[in-house]
Design a protein around this motif. Structure first.
Motif, short mmCIF file in Angstrom:
data_model
loop_
_atom_site.label_atom_id
_atom_site.label_comp_id
_atom_site.label_asym_id
_atom_site.label_seq_id
_atom_site.Cartn_x
_atom_site.Cartn_y
_atom_site.Cartn_z
N UNK A 94 0.85 -1.19 0.00
CA UNK A 94 0.00 0.00 0.00
C UNK A 94 0.88 1.23 0.00
N UNK A 95 0.33 2.37 0.36
CA UNK A 95 1.13 3.59 0.38
C UNK A 95 0.64 4.52 1.47
N UNK A 96 1.61 5.09 2.21
CA UNK A 96 1.27 6.07 3.24
C UNK A 96 1.23 7.48 2.68
N UNK A 97 1.64 7.67 1.43
CA UNK A 97 1.71 9.02 0.86
C UNK A 97 0.90 9.16 -0.43
N UNK A 98 0.21 8.09 -0.83
CA UNK A 98 -0.65 8.17 -2.02
C UNK A 98 -2.06 7.73 -1.64
N UNK A 99 -3.00 8.68 -1.65
CA UNK A 99 -4.36 8.35 -1.26
C UNK A 99 -5.07 7.48 -2.28
N UNK A 100 -4.56 7.46 -3.53
CA UNK A 100 -5.21 6.69 -4.57
C UNK A 100 -4.64 5.28 -4.72
N UNK A 101 -3.75 4.90 -3.83
CA UNK A 101 -3.12 3.58 -3.90
C UNK A 101 -3.52 2.77 -2.68
N UNK A 102 -4.08 1.61 -2.92
CA UNK A 102 -4.43 0.71 -1.82
C UNK A 102 -4.22 -0.72 -2.29
N UNK A 103 -3.89 -1.57 -1.36
CA UNK A 103 -3.67 -2.97 -1.69
C UNK A 103 -2.28 -3.21 -2.24
N UNK A 104 -1.91 -4.47 -2.38
CA UNK A 104 -0.56 -4.81 -2.81
C UNK A 104 -0.33 -4.54 -4.28
N UNK A 105 0.92 -4.32 -4.62
CA UNK A 105 1.32 -4.06 -5.99
C UNK A 105 2.80 -3.74 -6.02
N UNK A 106 3.25 -3.13 -7.08
CA UNK A 106 4.67 -2.79 -7.20
C UNK A 106 4.81 -1.38 -7.75
N UNK A 107 5.92 -0.74 -7.36
CA UNK A 107 6.31 0.53 -7.94
C UNK A 107 7.31 0.23 -9.05
N UNK A 108 7.14 0.91 -10.18
CA UNK A 108 8.00 0.69 -11.34
C UNK A 108 9.11 1.74 -11.35
N UNK A 109 10.33 1.31 -11.05
CA UNK A 109 11.49 2.20 -11.03
C UNK A 109 12.25 2.07 -12.35
N UNK A 110 12.61 3.23 -12.92
CA UNK A 110 13.27 3.23 -14.22
C UNK A 110 14.30 4.37 -14.25
N UNK A 111 15.51 4.12 -14.77
CA UNK A 111 16.50 5.20 -14.87
C UNK A 111 16.16 6.13 -16.03
N UNK A 112 16.43 7.42 -15.83
CA UNK A 112 16.22 8.41 -16.88
C UNK A 112 17.49 9.25 -17.02
N UNK A 113 17.81 9.61 -18.24
CA UNK A 113 19.02 10.39 -18.52
C UNK A 113 18.68 11.87 -18.66
N UNK A 114 19.44 12.71 -17.94
CA UNK A 114 19.33 14.15 -18.10
C UNK A 114 20.06 14.57 -19.37
N UNK A 115 19.84 15.80 -19.85
CA UNK A 115 20.49 16.23 -21.09
C UNK A 115 22.01 16.11 -21.07
N UNK A 116 22.66 16.28 -19.93
CA UNK A 116 24.11 16.19 -19.85
C UNK A 116 24.60 14.78 -19.56
N UNK A 117 23.68 13.80 -19.48
CA UNK A 117 24.08 12.41 -19.32
C UNK A 117 23.97 11.86 -17.92
N UNK A 118 23.72 12.69 -16.91
CA UNK A 118 23.56 12.18 -15.57
C UNK A 118 22.28 11.34 -15.47
N UNK A 119 22.26 10.41 -14.52
CA UNK A 119 21.11 9.51 -14.36
C UNK A 119 20.30 9.90 -13.13
N UNK A 120 19.01 9.99 -13.31
CA UNK A 120 18.07 10.19 -12.21
C UNK A 120 17.08 9.02 -12.26
N UNK A 121 16.94 8.31 -11.17
CA UNK A 121 16.00 7.19 -11.12
C UNK A 121 14.60 7.74 -10.82
N UNK A 122 13.62 7.23 -11.55
CA UNK A 122 12.25 7.71 -11.42
C UNK A 122 11.33 6.57 -11.00
N UNK A 123 10.58 6.80 -9.94
CA UNK A 123 9.48 5.90 -9.59
C UNK A 123 8.32 6.31 -10.47
#
Length: 255
Positions: A94-123
């Motif tokens: 579930x989630x303590x910070x998302x009111x629209x999320x209830x019950x079991x599931x998974x968060x999808x984490x994916x890396x994203x590249x900034x214009x200069x090539x640095x990586x920021x991981x995004x949920x």
């Protein structure tokens, strides 16, 4: 030693014990009141950050100075391109910070590249999936990896630490049980190439994909605040101990 002396010694010992108990209970009650003030200040600060207009993502040169206490839940906007790399699932009941999320599931984490090539991981959002179906998440996340820059808005979050009872990750299914994006990045090779990996990850607010999966969304903070109840309990125990001592002392005097 006479009986009177023994009696006086017993009374003194019990009085000292009672005093220690009362002082300890009062101190714990005051500590809970202090915790309550700190919790209210934290709630106010977090709500202020969540309600603020999104600001620019801090520059990589500033990343080392970011801290959870000062920067957790800061709302930011930036442009990045989702990398063609394997995503990761983080199980959630579930989630303590998302009111629209209830019950079991998974968060999808994916890396994203900034214009200069640095990586920021995004949920990228929640996938309602009680069986942690890898094929289901592959289909959902695959639609996000277009090779085109996307404007993302979300919240700065910092990695968690696994608890004693936290299950171990399943590398084969790319399934984790702790939001530690740095450990995931090491396991899946997200940080390879010599570019900087952000010490934080982003809880995505928008955009929402056309399919609605993964499902990002706004965050709300609901921190548990039982400190006044605990304080009253400790002060009540202190009072009860004093009453018990008074009743006992009265009985001793009559005896």
């Amino acid at each position: 030693m006479t009986g009177v002396a023994l009696r006086r010694r017993g009374v003194a010992g019990f009085a000292i014990f009672t005093l220690v108990m009362v002082v300890a209970c009062v101190a714990l009650g005051i500590w809970q009141l202090q915790r309550r003030l700190e919790k209210h200040a934290l709630i106010s600060a977090l709500n202020e950050r969540l309600a603020a207009a999104p600001e620019a993502l801090p520059a990589p040169s500033q990343w080392h100075a970011l801290t959870p206490a000062r920067d957790e839940f800061r709302r930011v906007s930036f442009t990045a391109t989702y990398a063609k790399l394997p995503d990761a699932m983080i199980y959630s009941s579930g989630s303590a910070v998302r009111e629209d999320v209830s019950g079991p599931g998974t968060w999808a984490f994916l890396p994203a590249k900034l214009p200069d090539g640095e990586t920021v991981v995004v949920n990228t959002g929640f996938v309602q999936n009680t069986m942690q179906d890898r094929a289901q998440q592959d289909r959902a996340v695959g639609r996000l990896v277009t090779g085109q820059p996307v404007k993302l808005t979300g919240y700065l979050r910092f990695p968690e630490s696994a608890g004693t009872l936290t299950p171990s990750e399943n590398i084969g299914k790319r399934l984790w049980f702790t939001r530690d994006h740095l450990a995931i990045a090491r396991a899946l090779g997200w940080g390879e190439g010599g570019k900087t990996m952000a010490p934080f990850y982003i809880d995505l607010e928008s955009p929402v994909p056309e399919s609605g999966i993964p499902r990002p969304g706004p965050l709300t903070v609901h921190l548990k605040d039982d400190h006044m109840q605990y304080a009253i309990t400790w002060f009540g125990l202190a009072f009860a101990v004093m009453i018990a001592f008074g009743v006992w002392w009265r009985g001793q005097r009559r005896g």
